[in-house]
Design an enzyme around this catalytic site. Structure first.
Site, PDB file in Angstrom:
ATOM      1  N   ASP A  40       0.811  -1.214   0.000  1.00 40.72           N
ATOM      2  CA  ASP A  40       0.000   0.000   0.000  1.00 40.72           C
ATOM      3  C   ASP A  40       0.843   1.263   0.000  1.00 40.72           C
ATOM      4  OD1 ASP A  40      -2.861   0.289  -0.015  1.00 40.72           O
ATOM      5  OD2 ASP A  40      -2.825  -1.313   1.483  1.00 40.72           O
TER       6      ASP A  40
HETATM    7  C1  LIG Z   1       6.175  -6.788 -10.462  1.00 40.60           C
HETATM    8  C2  LIG Z   1       4.759  -6.601 -10.106  1.00 40.60           C
HETATM    9  C3  LIG Z   1       3.911  -7.775 -10.048  1.00 40.60           C
HETATM   10  C4  LIG Z   1       4.300  -5.343  -9.861  1.00 40.60           C
HETATM   11  C5  LIG Z   1       3.137  -4.988  -9.088  1.00 40.60           C
HETATM   12  C6  LIG Z   1       2.842  -3.531  -9.253  1.00 40.60           C
HETATM   13  C7  LIG Z   1       2.257  -2.933  -8.013  1.00 40.60           C
HETATM   14  C8  LIG Z   1       3.137  -2.153  -7.106  1.00 40.60           C
HETATM   15  C9  LIG Z   1       0.952  -3.111  -7.768  1.00 40.60           C
HETATM   16  C10 LIG Z   1       0.286  -2.555  -6.558  1.00 40.60           C
HETATM   17  C11 LIG Z   1      -1.161  -2.400  -6.848  1.00 40.60           C
HETATM   18  C12 LIG Z   1      -1.933  -1.762  -5.783  1.00 40.60           C
HETATM   19  C13 LIG Z   1      -3.371  -1.668  -6.088  1.00 40.60           C
HETATM   20  C14 LIG Z   1      -1.379  -1.280  -4.646  1.00 40.60           C
HETATM   21  C15 LIG Z   1      -2.064  -0.539  -3.578  1.00 40.60           C
HETATM   22  O1  LIG Z   1      -1.554   0.813  -3.534  1.00 40.60           O
HETATM   23  P1  LIG Z   1      -2.513   2.003  -3.883  1.00 40.60           P
HETATM   24  O2  LIG Z   1      -2.519   2.166  -5.360  1.00 40.60           O
HETATM   25  O3  LIG Z   1      -3.858   1.691  -3.277  1.00 40.60           O
HETATM   26  O4  LIG Z   1      -1.878   3.270  -3.221  1.00 40.60           O
HETATM   27  P2  LIG Z   1      -2.478   4.108  -1.985  1.00 40.60           P
HETATM   28  O5  LIG Z   1      -2.484   3.196  -0.791  1.00 40.60           O
HETATM   29  O6  LIG Z   1      -1.520   5.252  -1.835  1.00 40.60           O
HETATM   30  O7  LIG Z   1      -3.852   4.564  -2.365  1.00 40.60           O
END
Ligand SMILES: CC(C)=CCC/C(C)=C/CC/C(C)=C/COP(=O)(O)OP(=O)(O)O
Length: 275
Positions: A40
């Site tokens: 996150d």
């Molecule tokens: C190599 C590989 C498989 C890569 C994965 C890419 C990656 C980092 C995916 C995370 C997706 C996600 C929804 C994260 C939550 O953070 P958020 O977007 O909800 O951020 P926030 O908590 O600040 O709202």
């Protein structure tokens, strides 16, 4: 966008003396077999750095690949990451599209990394929800790396625990039905106990059947919920919630979490014995 020269940065740019030394010192204590992460804070990181949202996820993917290399060198055997939940489909369409594009790029990058690091890549989740080209790329990478057994990297995509349990129950029922059909007319009455679904049947059909239960679950971004992730598998798992935003997760956070695991290990082992 993740660049291909990140392969070099991930594999060789981080191989500093200090990093190797720290990992070696950590290896004196018990090493977790399986680490899982809920990543996150990617969008908040982008906001903090005044970047566009996609750049936050790019930086998050880079942090994940660095963690993969560090875990591999530390002697961890399984790393699992919650990359995209089924609930994430409710986000804005362009954000969903950007994460899917990033997954596609990560698959290309992981294909190259697998030539240097023998890592088995596994995708866990309802892959039918992915677009056909992305699903094919994921299946190809799984097939190409299926022969590696030293380290398993599970990318949980289109995953939620509720979906995992429904899938496992449906598959178990189907298997039992097939079995009953096979024996019908021969000795069906004598096989009643065999026809009941058991714990082992469900576990066999879980998306996460490839890995043992995690020893550590890390959640970054100052969140303290499990968000439908690995609820079946985490009854004896050490939970580590960090205020760090995921793209800022570094080797020092890993060291901190593993040191805590080492301190708690006698207690965790005792609890596992009582189950
Ligand atoms: C190599 C590989 C498989 C890569 C994965 C890419 C990656 C980092 C995916 C995370 C997706 C996600 C929804 C994260 C939550 O953070 P958020 O977007 O909800 O951020 P926030 O908590 O600040 O709202």
């Amino acid at each position: 966008m993740m660049k291909d020269d990140n392969v070099g940065k991930i594999l060789f740019g981080w191989t500093s003396f200090i990093r190797k030394f720290v990992l070696r010192v950590l290896r004196v204590g018990p090493i977790p077999s399986h680490i899982a992460v809920i990543m996150d804070g990617n969008r908040r990181y982008a906001k903090k750095k005044k970047l566009d949202e996609g750049a936050g996820h790019d930086a998050g993917a880079f942090a994940l690949l660095c963690l993969l290399v560090n875990c591999y060198e530390l002697g961890v055997k399984y790393l699992s990451a919650y990359a995209f939940s089924i609930d994430n489909f409710r986000r804005k369409p362009n954000e969903v599209q950007k994460i899917m594009d990033l997954l596609r790029e990560s698959i290309t990058l992981l294909t190259r990394i697998a030539k240097h690091l023998p890592v088995r890549v596994h995708f866990a989740g309802n892959l039918a929800l992915l677009s056909a080209d992305l699903r094919d790329a994921a299946l190809r990478l799984m097939e190409a790396t299926a022969g590696y057994s030293k380290f398993v990297f599970t990318i949980c995509v289109c995953y939620t625990y509720s979906d995992e349990i429904i899938h496992a129950v449906q598959e178990s029922c189907q298997e039992k039905c097939n079995h009953i059909q096979e024996i019908r007319g021969i000795d069906a009455c004598g096989h009643q106990d065999e026809n009941l679904i058991k714990l082992a049947d469900i576990e066999k059909h879980m998306y996460m059947a490839i890995a043992p239960d995690p020893d550590i679950l890390i959640r970054t971004g100052d969140e303290y919920r499990l968000s439908n992730y690995l609820l079946w598998q985490t009854s004896c798992t050490q939970l580590s919630s960090l205020s760090t935003l995921w793209p800022e997760f570094s080797i020092w956070h890993l060291v901190w979490v593993v040191l805590n695991f080492q301190l708690n290990n006698p207690y965790l082992e005792k609890k596992k014995m009582q189950l």
